[in-house]
Motif scaffolding. Structure first.
Motif, PDB file in Angstrom:
ATOM      1  N   ILE A 294       0.848  -1.191   0.000  1.00 41.17           N
ATOM      2  CA  ILE A 294       0.000   0.000   0.000  1.00 41.17           C
ATOM      3  C   ILE A 294       0.885   1.244   0.000  1.00 41.17           C
ATOM      4  O   ILE A 294       1.663   1.455   0.936  1.00 41.17           O
ATOM      5  CB  ILE A 294      -0.929   0.026   1.226  1.00 41.17           C
ATOM      6  CG1 ILE A 294      -1.702  -1.288   1.337  1.00 41.17           C
ATOM      7  CG2 ILE A 294      -1.867   1.222   1.147  1.00 41.17           C
ATOM      8  CD1 ILE A 294      -2.586  -1.581   0.176  1.00 41.17           C
ATOM      9  N   PRO A 295       0.802   2.069  -1.034  1.00 40.16           N
ATOM     10  CA  PRO A 295       1.618   3.289  -1.060  1.00 40.16           C
ATOM     11  C   PRO A 295       1.124   4.286  -0.023  1.00 40.16           C
ATOM     12  O   PRO A 295      -0.048   4.259   0.369  1.00 40.16           O
ATOM     13  CB  PRO A 295       1.420   3.824  -2.486  1.00 40.16           C
ATOM     14  CG  PRO A 295       0.097   3.282  -2.918  1.00 40.16           C
ATOM     15  CD  PRO A 295      -0.042   1.949  -2.248  1.00 40.16           C
ATOM     16  N   PRO A 296       1.998   5.160   0.448  1.00 41.70           N
ATOM     17  CA  PRO A 296       1.567   6.175   1.418  1.00 41.70           C
ATOM     18  C   PRO A 296       0.483   7.071   0.830  1.00 41.70           C
ATOM     19  O   PRO A 296       0.480   7.357  -0.374  1.00 41.70           O
ATOM     20  CB  PRO A 296       2.852   6.965   1.703  1.00 41.70           C
ATOM     21  CG  PRO A 296       3.968   6.086   1.242  1.00 41.70           C
ATOM     22  CD  PRO A 296       3.422   5.251   0.125  1.00 41.70           C
ATOM     23  N   THR A 297      -0.433   7.489   1.670  1.00 37.79           N
ATOM     24  CA  THR A 297      -1.488   8.386   1.209  1.00 37.79           C
ATOM     25  C   THR A 297      -0.910   9.771   0.953  1.00 37.79           C
ATOM     26  O   THR A 297      -0.242  10.337   1.827  1.00 37.79           O
ATOM     27  CB  THR A 297      -2.600   8.490   2.271  1.00 37.79           C
ATOM     28  OG1 THR A 297      -3.101   7.185   2.555  1.00 37.79           O
ATOM     29  CG2 THR A 297      -3.733   9.373   1.777  1.00 37.79           C
ATOM     30  N   PRO A 298      -1.110  10.331  -0.229  1.00 33.37           N
ATOM     31  CA  PRO A 298      -0.582  11.673  -0.508  1.00 33.37           C
ATOM     32  C   PRO A 298      -1.185  12.696   0.452  1.00 33.37           C
ATOM     33  O   PRO A 298      -2.333  12.555   0.888  1.00 33.37           O
ATOM     34  CB  PRO A 298      -1.026  11.942  -1.953  1.00 33.37           C
ATOM     35  CG  PRO A 298      -1.329  10.598  -2.526  1.00 33.37           C
ATOM     36  CD  PRO A 298      -1.818   9.762  -1.388  1.00 33.37           C
ATOM     37  N   PRO A 299      -0.416  13.732   0.799  1.00 28.11           N
ATOM     38  CA  PRO A 299      -0.961  14.759   1.703  1.00 28.11           C
ATOM     39  C   PRO A 299      -2.100  15.561   1.085  1.00 28.11           C
ATOM     40  O   PRO A 299      -2.886  16.177   1.801  1.00 28.11           O
ATOM     41  CB  PRO A 299       0.249  15.658   1.988  1.00 28.11           C
ATOM     42  CG  PRO A 299       1.178  15.424   0.831  1.00 28.11           C
ATOM     43  CD  PRO A 299       0.979  14.000   0.418  1.00 28.11           C
ATOM     44  N   GLY A 300      -2.193  15.556  -0.237  1.00 31.16           N
ATOM     45  CA  GLY A 300      -3.260  16.299  -0.890  1.00 31.16           C
ATOM     46  C   GLY A 300      -3.215  16.101  -2.382  1.00 31.16           C
ATOM     47  O   GLY A 300      -2.316  15.423  -2.921  1.00 31.16           O
ATOM     48  N   TYR A 301      -4.205  16.624  -3.065  1.00 30.15           N
ATOM     49  CA  TYR A 301      -4.300  16.538  -4.515  1.00 30.15           C
ATOM     50  C   TYR A 301      -4.566  17.933  -5.078  1.00 30.15           C
ATOM     51  O   TYR A 301      -5.122  18.802  -4.396  1.00 30.15           O
ATOM     52  CB  TYR A 301      -5.430  15.588  -4.936  1.00 30.15           C
ATOM     53  CG  TYR A 301      -5.217  14.152  -4.529  1.00 30.15           C
ATOM     54  CD1 TYR A 301      -4.604  13.246  -5.385  1.00 30.15           C
ATOM     55  CD2 TYR A 301      -5.623  13.699  -3.272  1.00 30.15           C
ATOM     56  CE1 TYR A 301      -4.410  11.929  -5.010  1.00 30.15           C
ATOM     57  CE2 TYR A 301      -5.430  12.386  -2.882  1.00 30.15           C
ATOM     58  CZ  TYR A 301      -4.818  11.507  -3.762  1.00 30.15           C
ATOM     59  OH  TYR A 301      -4.622  10.189  -3.383  1.00 30.15           O
ATOM     60  N   VAL A 302      -4.174  18.133  -6.310  1.00 29.36           N
ATOM     61  CA  VAL A 302      -4.364  19.426  -6.957  1.00 29.36           C
ATOM     62  C   VAL A 302      -5.796  19.519  -7.455  1.00 29.36           C
ATOM     63  O   VAL A 302      -6.273  18.647  -8.181  1.00 29.36           O
ATOM     64  CB  VAL A 302      -3.375  19.604  -8.132  1.00 29.36           C
ATOM     65  CG1 VAL A 302      -3.647  20.920  -8.848  1.00 29.36           C
ATOM     66  CG2 VAL A 302      -1.939  19.547  -7.628  1.00 29.36           C
ATOM     67  N   LEU A 303      -6.475  20.586  -7.052  1.00 29.51           N
ATOM     68  CA  LEU A 303      -7.839  20.842  -7.513  1.00 29.51           C
ATOM     69  C   LEU A 303      -7.804  22.047  -8.434  1.00 29.51           C
ATOM     70  O   LEU A 303      -7.320  23.116  -8.058  1.00 29.51           O
ATOM     71  CB  LEU A 303      -8.757  21.127  -6.319  1.00 29.51           C
ATOM     72  CG  LEU A 303      -8.912  19.978  -5.310  1.00 29.51           C
ATOM     73  CD1 LEU A 303      -9.757  20.432  -4.123  1.00 29.51           C
ATOM     74  CD2 LEU A 303      -9.549  18.762  -5.974  1.00 29.51           C
ATOM     75  N   ASP A 304      -8.321  21.867  -9.648  1.00 26.39           N
ATOM     76  CA  ASP A 304      -8.271  22.976 -10.601  1.00 26.39           C
ATOM     77  C   ASP A 304      -9.303  24.036 -10.241  1.00 26.39           C
ATOM     78  O   ASP A 304     -10.247  23.788  -9.482  1.00 26.39           O
ATOM     79  CB  ASP A 304      -8.482  22.477 -12.035  1.00 26.39           C
ATOM     80  CG  ASP A 304      -9.799  21.724 -12.211  1.00 26.39           C
ATOM     81  OD1 ASP A 304     -10.801  22.148 -11.597  1.00 26.39           O
ATOM     82  OD2 ASP A 304      -9.828  20.734 -12.956  1.00 26.39           O
ATOM     83  N   PRO A 305      -9.135  25.254 -10.762  1.00 22.04           N
ATOM     84  CA  PRO A 305     -10.087  26.329 -10.448  1.00 22.04           C
ATOM     85  C   PRO A 305     -11.526  25.991 -10.814  1.00 22.04           C
ATOM     86  O   PRO A 305     -12.461  26.462 -10.152  1.00 22.04           O
ATOM     87  CB  PRO A 305      -9.558  27.503 -11.277  1.00 22.04           C
ATOM     88  CG  PRO A 305      -8.105  27.208 -11.472  1.00 22.04           C
ATOM     89  CD  PRO A 305      -8.005  25.717 -11.563  1.00 22.04           C
ATOM     90  N   ALA A 306     -11.729  25.181 -11.851  1.00 21.10           N
ATOM     91  CA  ALA A 306     -13.093  24.810 -12.235  1.00 21.10           C
ATOM     92  C   ALA A 306     -13.773  24.026 -11.115  1.00 21.10           C
ATOM     93  O   ALA A 306     -14.983  24.184 -10.884  1.00 21.10           O
ATOM     94  CB  ALA A 306     -13.066  23.993 -13.524  1.00 21.10           C
ATOM     95  N   PHE A 307     -13.033  23.184 -10.413  1.00 24.20           N
ATOM     96  CA  PHE A 307     -13.603  22.424  -9.300  1.00 24.20           C
ATOM     97  C   PHE A 307     -14.041  23.362  -8.188  1.00 24.20           C
ATOM     98  O   PHE A 307     -15.140  23.236  -7.638  1.00 24.20           O
ATOM     99  CB  PHE A 307     -12.580  21.422  -8.770  1.00 24.20           C
ATOM    100  CG  PHE A 307     -13.089  20.568  -7.638  1.00 24.20           C
ATOM    101  CD1 PHE A 307     -13.635  19.322  -7.881  1.00 24.20           C
ATOM    102  CD2 PHE A 307     -13.038  21.026  -6.323  1.00 24.20           C
ATOM    103  CE1 PHE A 307     -14.118  18.538  -6.844  1.00 24.20           C
ATOM    104  CE2 PHE A 307     -13.521  20.254  -5.274  1.00 24.20           C
ATOM    105  CZ  PHE A 307     -14.063  19.001  -5.537  1.00 24.20           C
ATOM    106  N   LEU A 308     -13.182  24.314  -7.830  1.00 24.26           N
ATOM    107  CA  LEU A 308     -13.508  25.226  -6.751  1.00 24.26           C
ATOM    108  C   LEU A 308     -14.652  26.155  -7.125  1.00 24.26           C
ATOM    109  O   LEU A 308     -15.448  26.550  -6.263  1.00 24.26           O
ATOM    110  CB  LEU A 308     -12.266  26.042  -6.370  1.00 24.26           C
ATOM    111  CG  LEU A 308     -11.061  25.207  -5.909  1.00 24.26           C
ATOM    112  CD1 LEU A 308      -9.872  26.103  -5.636  1.00 24.26           C
ATOM    113  CD2 LEU A 308     -11.420  24.391  -4.673  1.00 24.26           C
ATOM    114  N   GLY A 309     -14.763  26.479  -8.413  1.00 23.51           N
ATOM    115  CA  GLY A 309     -15.844  27.357  -8.842  1.00 23.51           C
ATOM    116  C   GLY A 309     -17.175  26.647  -8.953  1.00 23.51           C
ATOM    117  O   GLY A 309     -18.233  27.265  -8.752  1.00 23.51           O
TER     118      GLY A 309
END
Length: 391
Positions: A294-309
């Motif tokens: 099991i690979p380590p869980t990444p601390p986060g993922y990149v969310l594009d501006p379209a997702f936030l909007g």
């Protein structure tokens, strides 16, 4: 003289024995020639082929029922009903084209009509696909919804036993039919709880440890026989790792979207976030059963501006991305992981639809409709068939 007569008697006995033996041999030969040899029993059709043929027959009969209803209610049922029926007919058409093989000819049964059910049930306790009725005629919306749900449940049950690629196709078709059944039922005023459902098989009773029974070759040295996807070369361990990563991305996306959604959508998103947290833990459990690192869980993922909007649309995209991952696990796994993956695929299709995105005619499987074969001509009064799970 006595010796000569004794010798002659012995020769006569030998001659009689020879005549009798030749006569018996001749009779036996004639008898074997007259009685024809029984032909060998035909080989049993594989379960996956029987499941495919049953799914095709059901899709065609349900499609015919939808077409009859659409024609009978054209313009009278309201735009919502017309749209839902058109969408259902299109869905079933694509599914049937995905299931058809060259030379397939739908079977006919006199005195029957689409949209009528039988009381048959599968061996797994799931309502069988719609069947025959002595009274032909177009189905009602409620009948079509019930038949769609019964067929979808049967497809999901058959997916538990079918071969890899066919299991993915059946699971996706079943999930889409359940969604269509819910839409038609809502239009008909039928509570969703009254529709036939599908019961997820029980999972492992204990939470395994990644090191339990594992060697460098895999679980108890058994990875040599692991099923591999011929299209990607990936095995079950890789598919489960990809599923785990997709679930981690979904968890991160839901956490980021909670503060950007309106109160009603945020309440729904909070409940779905809990589902994804459970799915991530379960994916890790099944990966551990495969002795997958099991690979380590990444601390986060990149969310594009379209997702936030537009977070609702972004969550729909995240849900849609999990469909392929669960479809891979369905194709590559066996019990108990397959039962979990089939159930998770159905839930992912529902979540995708809840955020306003169509999960497709076969969730978990990408289809190129331009490459699908055309449907054969369907005889009149063709009836739906029972699932092979019922036999």
């Amino acid at each position: 003289m006595k010796d000569d007569s004794t010798e002659i008697s012995a020769r006569r006995r030998y001659f009689r024995y020879a005549v009798f033996s030749l006569t018996a041999l001749l009779v036996m030969s004639l008898g074997m020639a007259i009685v024809p040899r029984q032909p060998p029993a035909p080989a049993e059709t594989p379960f996956s082929e029987r499941a495919r043929a049953a799914a095709l027959a059901d899709a065609l009969a349900l499609r015919a029922a939808g077409q009859e209803l659409a024609g009978a209610a054209a313009g009278d049922g309201g735009p919502g009903t017309d749209t839902a029926l058109d969408r259902t007919v299109t869905l079933l058409t694509i599914q049937a084209r995905a299931l058809v093989l060259p030379g397939d000819t739908p079977t006919a049964s006199a005195g029957t009509g689409p949209g009528h059910r039988t009381a048959q049930a599968s061996s797994a306790g799931v309502p069988a696909s719609p069947g025959n009725s002595a009274t032909p005629g177009p189905a009602s919306l409620s009948e079509l919804a019930t038949d769609l749900a019964a067929s979808g449940a049967t497809r999901l049950t058959d997916a538990l036993e079918a071969d890899g690629g066919m299991a993915r196709l059946l699971a996706g078709a079943g999930a889409a039919q359940l969604l269509a059944a819910g839409e038609i039922a809502a239009l008909a005023g039928v509570p969703a709880a009254e529709l036939p459902g599908w019961q997820e098989p029980a999972g492992p009773s204990a939470q395994p440890s990644p090191a339990r029974g594992c060697t460098s070759a895999g679980p108890s040295g058994g990875a040599d026989g692991e099923r591999v996807d011929p299209g990607t070369g990936a095995g079950l361990g890789a598919a489960l790792t990809a599923t785990l990563d997709a679930e981690h991305q979904a968890v991160y996306g839901y956490q980021a979207a909670l503060t950007r959604l309106d109160p009603t959508a945020a309440t729904q998103a909070s409940s779905l976030l809990a589902e994804h947290l459970d799915l991530a833990d379960e994916a890790e459990t099944y990966a551990a059963l495969q002795c997958t690192a099991i690979p380590p869980t990444p601390p986060g993922y990149v969310l594009d501006p379209a997702f936030l909007g537009a977070p609702a649309a972004g969550l729909a995209r995240l849900e849609s991305a999990t469909l392929t991952a669960f479809g891979d696990v369905v194709a590559l796994s066996a019990a108990p992981a397959r039962g979990w993956a089939v159930s998770a695929l159905v839930a992912a299709a529902r979540r995708t639809a809840n955020w306003g995105v169509d999960p497709g005619p076969v969730p978990g499987l990408t289809l190129d409709e331009s490459q699908l074969p055309a449907l054969p001509d369907r005889p009149e009064n063709a009836a739906l068939t029972a699932s092979p799970a019922a036999t």
